[in-house]
Motif scaffolding. Sequence first.
Motif, short mmCIF file in Angstrom:
data_model
loop_
_atom_site.label_atom_id
_atom_site.label_comp_id
_atom_site.label_asym_id
_atom_site.label_seq_id
_atom_site.Cartn_x
_atom_site.Cartn_y
_atom_site.Cartn_z
N HIS A 115 15.99 47.29 11.88
CA HIS A 115 17.15 47.02 11.02
C HIS A 115 18.07 45.97 11.65
CE1 HIS A 115 20.20 47.67 8.05
NE2 HIS A 115 21.08 48.09 8.94
N ASP A 116 18.26 44.87 10.93
CA ASP A 116 19.06 43.77 11.49
C ASP A 116 19.88 43.05 10.42
OD1 ASP A 116 17.04 42.57 10.09
OD2 ASP A 116 16.14 41.55 11.81
N GLY A 117 20.22 43.73 9.34
CA GLY A 117 20.99 43.05 8.30
C GLY A 117 21.63 44.03 7.35
N PRO A 118 22.33 43.52 6.34
CA PRO A 118 23.03 44.39 5.39
C PRO A 118 22.10 45.09 4.41
CG PRO A 118 23.22 42.09 4.74
CD PRO A 118 22.55 42.09 6.07
N ASP A 119 20.87 44.58 4.24
CA ASP A 119 19.93 45.17 3.29
C ASP A 119 19.09 46.23 3.98
OD1 ASP A 119 20.83 43.45 1.29
OD2 ASP A 119 19.42 41.88 1.90
N ASP A 120 19.25 47.47 3.55
CA ASP A 120 18.48 48.56 4.14
C ASP A 120 17.21 48.79 3.32
OD1 ASP A 120 20.27 49.35 6.26
OD2 ASP A 120 21.64 49.96 4.67
N ALA A 121 16.06 48.55 3.95
CA ALA A 121 14.80 48.69 3.22
C ALA A 121 13.67 49.04 4.17
CB ALA A 121 14.48 47.40 2.49
N ILE A 122 12.67 49.74 3.63
CA ILE A 122 11.42 49.97 4.34
C ILE A 122 10.40 49.01 3.75
CG2 ILE A 122 9.55 51.63 4.73
CD1 ILE A 122 11.62 53.84 4.74
N THR A 123 9.86 48.16 4.59
CA THR A 123 8.97 47.10 4.13
C THR A 123 7.50 47.51 4.31
OG1 THR A 123 8.86 46.04 6.30
CG2 THR A 123 10.70 45.42 4.86
N VAL A 124 6.62 46.66 3.78
CA VAL A 124 5.18 46.88 3.98
C VAL A 124 4.85 46.86 5.46
CG1 VAL A 124 2.91 45.86 3.63
CG2 VAL A 124 4.50 46.00 1.71
N GLU A 125 5.51 46.00 6.20
CA GLU A 125 5.29 45.94 7.65
C GLU A 125 5.67 47.27 8.31
OE1 GLU A 125 7.20 43.87 11.66
OE2 GLU A 125 7.77 43.11 9.68
N ASP A 126 6.79 47.84 7.90
CA ASP A 126 7.22 49.14 8.44
C ASP A 126 6.19 50.22 8.11
OD1 ASP A 126 9.68 48.07 9.33
OD2 ASP A 126 10.55 48.34 7.33
N VAL A 127 5.68 50.20 6.89
CA VAL A 127 4.70 51.19 6.46
C VAL A 127 3.42 51.08 7.26
CG1 VAL A 127 3.24 51.96 4.55
CG2 VAL A 127 5.65 51.44 4.14
N ARG A 128 2.92 49.86 7.42
CA ARG A 128 1.66 49.66 8.15
C ARG A 128 1.81 50.10 9.61
NH1 ARG A 128 -1.89 47.32 4.85
NH2 ARG A 128 -1.18 45.81 3.28
N ASP A 129 2.93 49.78 10.22
CA ASP A 129 3.16 50.22 11.59
C ASP A 129 3.29 51.74 11.65
OD1 ASP A 129 5.37 50.98 13.83
OD2 ASP A 129 4.18 49.25 14.50
#
Length: 368
Positions: free
Chosen positions: A261-275
């Motif tokens: 997390h490094d910004g104002p937009d809080d999201a779980i991305t495809v990269e987060d899911v794959r990891d």
Amino acid sequence: MTFPANPFKPTAGVMPPVLIGRESVIDDFDEGLGDGPGAPDRLMLITGPRGSGKTVMLTELGKMASKHRWMVVDETASEGLVDRLISRIAPEPSRIAGVSFKPSIMGASLGEFSIAPALRPSTLRDAMSARLHSLGKGKGLLITLDETQDASIDDMTALATAAQHMLRENAEVAFVFAGLPSLISDLLNAKVLTFLRRASIKELGDVPLTEVRAAFSSTIRGSKIDIDDEALDIATDATGGYPYMIQLVGYHMWRHARRRHDGPDDAITVEDVRDGIEQARAKLGEGVCAPVIKRLSERAVDYLEAMAIDDGPSATSDIAKRMGESMDCANIYRQRLIDEHVITSPTRGRVDFAIPFLREYLRSLKRG
């Protein structure tokens, strides 16, 4: 915005945020408590493989009973089960017939007591009756037993006998047993436990992927975190509907997103899911599969590796050929693995893994 605390709980017995696909069990039990003595769901057997959520379910049913103002006694099967139940249930164990305290060397009581095996059923029954009397009108007693497959036949006989009498007397009691499917079957087939055949059996299998996806979506988005449809689909498919894996994938993809997390937009991305999936698989192998493999003999593991070649149930004749063994010899390891609840025999001449993802784990060891 600060990334919220992780809502996923991949720890044995810890309540997850959503009991995905288990609502009907909770509803049935709640209804049974409300319907009064004689309701079928006051005697329940919960079965499922390791990691299917049996312990979590016992915890939830205990919470439900507490809301009804019932006393809840949770136990895990091990030596001395019935004696522990009596000591926890009886308002004053020393006043229950059949209980005698063990003196120390100096002659003083240490608070330990001895119950003759033949008296355990009646003593447990007396303890339950005394407790119900002390609780008063409108309250009841729930006994839950986890890892039922580890209970001795003597303890289960005493508990079943006492439970049967209490149910016949229309007492305000309920009993929930949880254990592995095959050993629960062994209990049901024991002549002394025939009354358990009347229990309401709840099988905790894989959760439908549509429900997994909906639970991921509601848990994540309900925490004000965004996740797109592609990431949701990848996370959902990776779980295979296995409850423990659902919590592992959820926990690790959330953890990766929070660390990134490094910004104002809080999201779980495809990269987060794959990891998260990669970490979840490693944890599943480490926490569930590796301990199983470690306690087996080398040839038993060879049997499993021969099974892992197939994408589904394996023919026992194929396994014997792959091992270079006769059918009689291979069947020795087959029976040991069935007895250890590592594999099952769904049909004659075929075997399959009883532990979810064990096939994939064995394949990963080969690749490594």
